[in-house]
Design a protein around this motif. Structure first.
Motif, PDB file in Angstrom:
ATOM      1  N   LYS A  73       0.816  -1.209   0.000  1.00 45.21           N
ATOM      2  CA  LYS A  73       0.000   0.000   0.000  1.00 45.21           C
ATOM      3  C   LYS A  73       0.852   1.261   0.000  1.00 45.21           C
ATOM      4  O   LYS A  73       0.388   2.323  -0.412  1.00 45.21           O
ATOM      5  CB  LYS A  73      -0.929   0.010   1.216  1.00 45.21           C
ATOM      6  CG  LYS A  73      -1.999  -1.068   1.172  1.00 45.21           C
ATOM      7  CD  LYS A  73      -2.932  -0.988   2.376  1.00 45.21           C
ATOM      8  CE  LYS A  73      -4.025  -2.039   2.288  1.00 45.21           C
ATOM      9  NZ  LYS A  73      -4.945  -1.979   3.451  1.00 45.21           N
ATOM     10  N   ASP A  74       2.105   1.154   0.482  1.00 42.69           N
ATOM     11  CA  ASP A  74       2.935   2.349   0.614  1.00 42.69           C
ATOM     12  C   ASP A  74       4.261   2.275  -0.140  1.00 42.69           C
ATOM     13  O   ASP A  74       5.061   3.210  -0.088  1.00 42.69           O
ATOM     14  CB  ASP A  74       3.212   2.629   2.092  1.00 42.69           C
ATOM     15  CG  ASP A  74       3.951   1.487   2.794  1.00 42.69           C
ATOM     16  OD1 ASP A  74       4.389   0.540   2.106  1.00 42.69           O
ATOM     17  OD2 ASP A  74       4.083   1.549   4.028  1.00 42.69           O
ATOM     18  N   GLY A  75       4.531   1.168  -0.848  1.00 45.61           N
ATOM     19  CA  GLY A  75       5.781   1.038  -1.591  1.00 45.61           C
ATOM     20  C   GLY A  75       6.984   0.728  -0.720  1.00 45.61           C
ATOM     21  O   GLY A  75       8.109   0.643  -1.226  1.00 45.61           O
ATOM     22  N   ILE A  76       6.760   0.568   0.566  1.00 45.08           N
ATOM     23  CA  ILE A  76       7.859   0.293   1.513  1.00 45.08           C
ATOM     24  C   ILE A  76       7.675  -1.069   2.177  1.00 45.08           C
ATOM     25  O   ILE A  76       8.592  -1.881   2.227  1.00 45.08           O
ATOM     26  CB  ILE A  76       7.941   1.395   2.586  1.00 45.08           C
ATOM     27  CG1 ILE A  76       8.199   2.752   1.935  1.00 45.08           C
ATOM     28  CG2 ILE A  76       9.034   1.069   3.610  1.00 45.08           C
ATOM     29  CD1 ILE A  76       8.102   3.918   2.893  1.00 45.08           C
ATOM     30  N   HIS A  77       6.473  -1.309   2.687  1.00 42.73           N
ATOM     31  CA  HIS A  77       6.161  -2.569   3.347  1.00 42.73           C
ATOM     32  C   HIS A  77       5.392  -3.448   2.360  1.00 42.73           C
ATOM     33  O   HIS A  77       4.385  -3.019   1.791  1.00 42.73           O
ATOM     34  CB  HIS A  77       5.325  -2.321   4.606  1.00 42.73           C
ATOM     35  CG  HIS A  77       5.973  -1.371   5.570  1.00 42.73           C
ATOM     36  ND1 HIS A  77       5.705  -0.011   5.552  1.00 42.73           N
ATOM     37  CD2 HIS A  77       6.887  -1.576   6.542  1.00 42.73           C
ATOM     38  CE1 HIS A  77       6.424   0.576   6.494  1.00 42.73           C
ATOM     39  NE2 HIS A  77       7.158  -0.351   7.110  1.00 42.73           N
ATOM     40  N   TRP A  78       5.860  -4.675   2.187  1.00 44.95           N
ATOM     41  CA  TRP A  78       5.317  -5.531   1.132  1.00 44.95           C
ATOM     42  C   TRP A  78       4.725  -6.814   1.700  1.00 44.95           C
ATOM     43  O   TRP A  78       5.147  -7.300   2.745  1.00 44.95           O
ATOM     44  CB  TRP A  78       6.411  -5.854   0.113  1.00 44.95           C
ATOM     45  CG  TRP A  78       6.841  -4.622  -0.630  1.00 44.95           C
ATOM     46  CD1 TRP A  78       7.775  -3.703  -0.257  1.00 44.95           C
ATOM     47  CD2 TRP A  78       6.311  -4.161  -1.876  1.00 44.95           C
ATOM     48  NE1 TRP A  78       7.866  -2.688  -1.190  1.00 44.95           N
ATOM     49  CE2 TRP A  78       6.977  -2.945  -2.199  1.00 44.95           C
ATOM     50  CE3 TRP A  78       5.349  -4.632  -2.757  1.00 44.95           C
ATOM     51  CZ2 TRP A  78       6.714  -2.229  -3.361  1.00 44.95           C
ATOM     52  CZ3 TRP A  78       5.073  -3.923  -3.922  1.00 44.95           C
ATOM     53  CH2 TRP A  78       5.756  -2.728  -4.204  1.00 44.95           C
ATOM     54  N   ASN A  79       3.744  -7.334   0.966  1.00 38.55           N
ATOM     55  CA  ASN A  79       3.065  -8.573   1.351  1.00 38.55           C
ATOM     56  C   ASN A  79       3.266  -9.633   0.278  1.00 38.55           C
ATOM     57  O   ASN A  79       3.145  -9.349  -0.933  1.00 38.55           O
ATOM     58  CB  ASN A  79       1.562  -8.327   1.530  1.00 38.55           C
ATOM     59  CG  ASN A  79       1.285  -7.340   2.645  1.00 38.55           C
ATOM     60  OD1 ASN A  79       1.835  -7.463   3.734  1.00 38.55           O
ATOM     61  ND2 ASN A  79       0.449  -6.352   2.370  1.00 38.55           N
ATOM     62  N   ALA A  80       3.569 -10.843   0.695  1.00 37.61           N
ATOM     63  CA  ALA A  80       3.782 -11.955  -0.223  1.00 37.61           C
ATOM     64  C   ALA A  80       2.453 -12.377  -0.839  1.00 37.61           C
ATOM     65  O   ALA A  80       1.471 -12.581  -0.134  1.00 37.61           O
ATOM     66  CB  ALA A  80       4.425 -13.116   0.514  1.00 37.61           C
ATOM     67  N   ALA A  81       2.427 -12.517  -2.162  1.00 34.69           N
ATOM     68  CA  ALA A  81       1.181 -12.862  -2.849  1.00 34.69           C
ATOM     69  C   ALA A  81       1.292 -14.152  -3.653  1.00 34.69           C
ATOM     70  O   ALA A  81       0.512 -15.080  -3.450  1.00 34.69           O
ATOM     71  CB  ALA A  81       0.754 -11.711  -3.767  1.00 34.69           C
TER      72      ALA A  81
END
Length: 641
Positions: A306-314
Motif C-alpha cells: 500500500k505504501d511502496g515500503i512494506h510488502w506482502n507476499a502474494a
C-alpha cells in the motif's frame, strides 16, 4: 413503493462496497499454494526459431488487445539477436515475428536489447529498444505502429545520448509528460529520467540521480504513483536490496537512493500501481549471500504494497531447480486483471494473467518470505540398488532407509525394443497404486532412470527414440522433472570418441522431446567437467544437463568440488552422491562432504542427491544399514538433520 426504492438503493450500495473491499484471508498460511488468483499460465513462443530469448515487455493497445515483445537469437549479445513481437488474438498468441534487428550494413550487425512497449492514448503503439555491442555502448531506437502492432514504421534512432526506457514501461504524468525510466551502465550503474511532452517529437534528459550515502548502484527502475502526486522509483541494484527513491515534482528531481528491506539478486524487476491504489511488484525473492551481489533467479514472485515500503507476499510464479525465471514485466489491463510476462529458462516467454481480488497475501517481515520454504537439497536412493526395481515395496524400503524419494528405474533392456516396464505396457492400475503408495509413505520420485544404458549403447541402439519417449511418458505419469541417462561402458566418450557425433545428434533430439513436458535429461558421462561443458555447448539444448557422479571424479583423480564449480550450477541436473562400494560416505577419505556442500551452497545449486552405492563391503547385502548410513550422513551435512 418508497420502501422498495430505498431498499434497492441500500442493496446496491452494500453490493458495490462489498465488491470493492479487499478479499479477506480465507486460507491459513500453512494452506497457501501461492498460486491463488492465477487465471492463465501459458507460453507465448512455444516453437521459436531461435535458441534463446529474454527481456519481455507487454502492453494493452487502444482496442484492448495484448501485445508482447522480447529479444531472441542464439544467445544474449550475439549479433543475430533481434526484436520479436506477438499479439494475443482470439485467446491465442500469434507466432512471433522479428520486427527489428541490429544490421548496420552488409558486413556489420549488432545485437538488439530490452524492448519496451508503450501505447499512446488513442495514438501510436511505441516500441523502444536498444542496439549495440553491450549495455555500456548501446543506443536507443524507436518504432511505431498505427494498427496495434500488426505493422511497424522504419526504425528511428533516438537523439544522441538518449536511451529511452531501459527495461520497464514509461508512465504518463498528469502534466502530459511521458516519463521514461532509464539508466546507464557505462561508468558504473546510474539512474536518470528521460521524458517527452509530445510522445517522441521532442525529448528532455534528466540529471543523474544521487546514489545516496550508501553509494547504491541501481538500474532498470519502475515508476509507481502515490497520493499527492508523489512518485516512487523501485528496482534493481548491486547492493542485495531493492532500491527506492521519491519525487514530489513530477519526476524533475528525486531523493537520494535508499535500500528497501526487500531482496534483489542483481536481476530485473517490474512494478505497477493498480487502480485501487495498491502496488504490485514482480521479482525474484532471493537474497544474495553477504559480500556478494548476484544469486540464482528462482523463485519468481509477486508481492503487493500500500505504501511502496512494506510488502506482502502474494504469488510464487515459478520455483524450480532447473535454470532461471527472470526479467519480468507487469501491467494492469482495462479488465482489471494483472498481465505478466517473463523469461522462462532463457528458452521461452511465459504469460500469466492474474485476478487481483483473488490474491491472498501475508506480510513479508524482515525480508523473509512467509511460510515454509522448499528444501534446497533432498536425498534419494536408486530403486534398483535397494533391490526394489519398479516394485511397490521401494517406497517402504526408502522410508525405512530415511530417503526423501526413489530414483525409479525404467527396467532392463536386453534385446527388447524398449525397457521392461509395467508402466510402458500401459498398466494404469500400477500407476494409480504407485502414486497412492508414494502419498501414503511420503516418499517421492526424484527422477526416472534409463539405467539400461549402463551396458547398452545409446549411440547405436536403433530403437533409442522409442526408449526415450517411453521414459518421457513415465515422467509425465508421475509428474517427474528429471530423467537419468548414463552413457555407460558402451557410450564412454573417452574410450570411444568416435561416438560423439551420434550421441550429440541423439541428445539434441531427446532434448526437444523432453522440453515438451518442461523436463530435463541428466546425462552421466566419463568426461571431465570442462569437457562436459563443451559437450553441452555442442548439443545446444538447455533441457540436456549433466548427472554428476562423485565416483567418476574420484576414479579419474579429480577434485569433486572443483569439478562441480567448473561444470556450473545451470549445467547440473542431479548428483549421484556416492562412490563405488568400499566404505560408507562418511568413512570415505575421497569424499569431503562438508566442502562439497559449501561449494554447492556458493553455486546456489539445489536439487536431488541420489545415493547409488558406497556400501560397506564387509556387509554389502545389508541394504538398510548401508543406504541408511549414507542417507543419514548426507542429511546431516546437507540438511542439518
Amino acid at each position: 413503493m418508497k420502501f422498495i426504492h430505498t431498499t434497492f438503493i441500500l442493496s446496491f450500495v452494500l453490493l458495490f462496497v462489498s465488491c470493492n473491499q479487499p478479499e479477506q484471508k480465507k486460507i491459513a498460511l500453512a494452506d497457501k499454494t501461492w498460486r491463488e488468483g492465477i487465471i492463465v499460465d501459458e507460453f507465448i513462443n512455444n516453437d521459436a526459431p531461435y535458441l534463446s530469448c529474454h527481456a519481455s515487455t507487454i502492453v494493452e493497445t487502444t482496442k484492448g488487445d495484448l501485445v508482447a515483445s522480447w529479444f531472441g537469437g542464439t544467445h544474449e549479445r550475439h549479433p543475430d539477436v533481434g526484436i520479436w513481437v506477438s499479439k494475443l488474438k482470439n485467446g491465442k498468441w500469434t507466432e512471433g515475428i522479428e520486427v527489428a534487428n541490429g544490421i548496420q550494413n552488409d558486413t556489420l550487425r549488432y545485437p538488439t536489447w530490452n524492448p519496451v512497449l508503450y501505447q499512446v492514448p488513442d495514438g501510436d503503439l511505441m516500441l523502444f529498444y536498444k542496439v549495440g555491442p553491450s549495455p555500456s555502448t548501446w543506443w536507443g531506437m524507436l518504432m511505431r505502429s498505427k494498427d496495434g502492432g500488426d505493422s511497424w514504421s522504419d526504425p528511428e534512432k533516438l537523439p544522441e545520448g538518449f536511451l529511452g526506457p531501459i527495461k520497464n514501461k514509461p508512465v504518463l504524468l498528469d502534466n502530459g509528460n511521458l516519463l521514461l525510466p532509464s539508466s546507464v551502465e557505462g561508468n558504473g550503474w546510474n539512474l536518470r529520467m528521460e521524458s517527452t511532452p509530445d510522445f517522441g517529437k521532442t525529448w528532455k534528459m534528466g540529471d543523474t540521480l544521487p546514489k545516496g550515502p550508501n553509494k547504491i548502484n541501481a538500474i532498470q527502475p519502475s515508476v509507481l504513483f502515490h497520493q499527492n502526486n508523489k512518485l516512487q522509483q523501485i528496482g534493481r541494484t548491486r547492493n542485495r536490496h531493492l532500491f527506492s527513491t521519491w519525487s514530489e515534482d513530477s519526476g524533475e528531481t528525486w531523493s537520494d537512493l535508499e535500500l528497501l528491506n526487500m531482496p534483489n539478486n542483481s536481476s530485473g524487476t517490474d512494478a505497477v500501481t493498480m487502480k485501487n491504489g495498491e502496488h504490485a511488484l514482480i521479482y525474484n525473492h532471493v537474497w544474495p549471500d553477504e559480500g556478494t551481489t548476484k544469486s540464482y533467479r528462482s523463485p519468481l514472485n509477486i508481492a503487493t504494497s500500500k505504501d511502496g515500503i512494506h510488502w506482502n507476499a502474494a504469488l510464487v510464479l515459478e520455483d524450480s531447480k532447473i535454470s532461471q525465471y527472470s526479467y519480468p514485466a507487469i501491467i494492469q489491463g482495462t479488465d482489471g486483471m494483472l498481465h505478466c510476462v517473463y523469461t522462462w529458462r532463457r528458452q521461452k516467454i511465459k504469460y500469466v494473467k492474474i485476478e487481483p481480488s483473488k490474491l491472498v497475501t501475508f506480510p513479508i517481515e524482515d525480508g523473509v518470505w512467509p511460510g515454509p520454504t522448499k528444501e534446497r537439497y533432498k536425498v534419494a536412493v536408486c530403486d534398483w540398488m535397494i533391490l526394489k526395481r519398479q516394485k511397490l515395496g521401494a517406497f517402504g524400503r526408502a522410508k525405512e532407509i530415511g530417503a526423501d524419494a526413489i530414483e525409479m528405474d525404467m527396467g532392463g533392456l536386453g534385446n527388447r525394443e524398449t525397457f521392461d516396464s509395467k508402466f510402458v505396457r500401459g498398466d494404469t492400475a500400477s500407476v494409480r497404486v504407485f502414486k497412492n503408495k508414494s502419498l501414503e509413505t511420503g516418499v517421492g520420485i526424484s527422477s526416472v532412470a534409463m539405467s539400461g544404458f549402463y551396458a547398452q549403447s545409446f549411440a547405436k541402439r536403433p530403437t533409442y527414440k522409442k526408449m526415450v519417449l517411453d521414459c518421457i511418458d513415465v515422467m509425465k505419469m508421475f509428474n517427474v522433472e528429471v530423467a537419468y541417462l548414463p552413457l555407460g561402458t558402451q557410450g564412454d566418450l573417452v574410450k570411444n570418441p568416435e561416438l560423439r557425433p551420434a550421441i550429440i545428434e541423439r541428445l539434441r533430439w531427446a532434448g526437444k522431446e523432453v522440453e515438451k513436458i518442461n523436463g530435463i535429461i541428466a546425462v552421466e558421462t566419463s568426461l571431465s567437467a570442462s569437457e562436459e561443458k563443451k559437450l553441452l555447448e555442442e548439443i545446444g539444448n538447455r533441457n540436456i544437463k549433466i548427472a554428476f557422479n562423485f565416483a567418476n571424479a574420484i576414479e579419474n583423480g579429480r577434485d569433486i568440488s572443483k569439478e562441480l564449480k567448473t561444470l556450473g550450477r545451470d549445467n547440473i541436473g542431479e548428483i549421484h552422491a556416492s562412490n563405488t562400494d568400499g566404505n560408507w560416505i562418511e568413512n570415505d577419505p575421497a569424499i569431503d562432504l562438508p566442502k562439497i556442500k559449501q561449494t554447492l551452497d556458493k553455486m546456489h545449486w539445489k536439487g536431488w542427491l541420489v545415493v547409488e552405492r558406497s556400501r560397506d563391503t564387509s556387509m554389502v547385502r545389508e541394504v538398510v544399514k548401508n543406504y541408511g548410513a549414507n542417507v543419514r550422513y548426507l542429511k546431516k551435512i546437507f540438511k542439518n538433520q
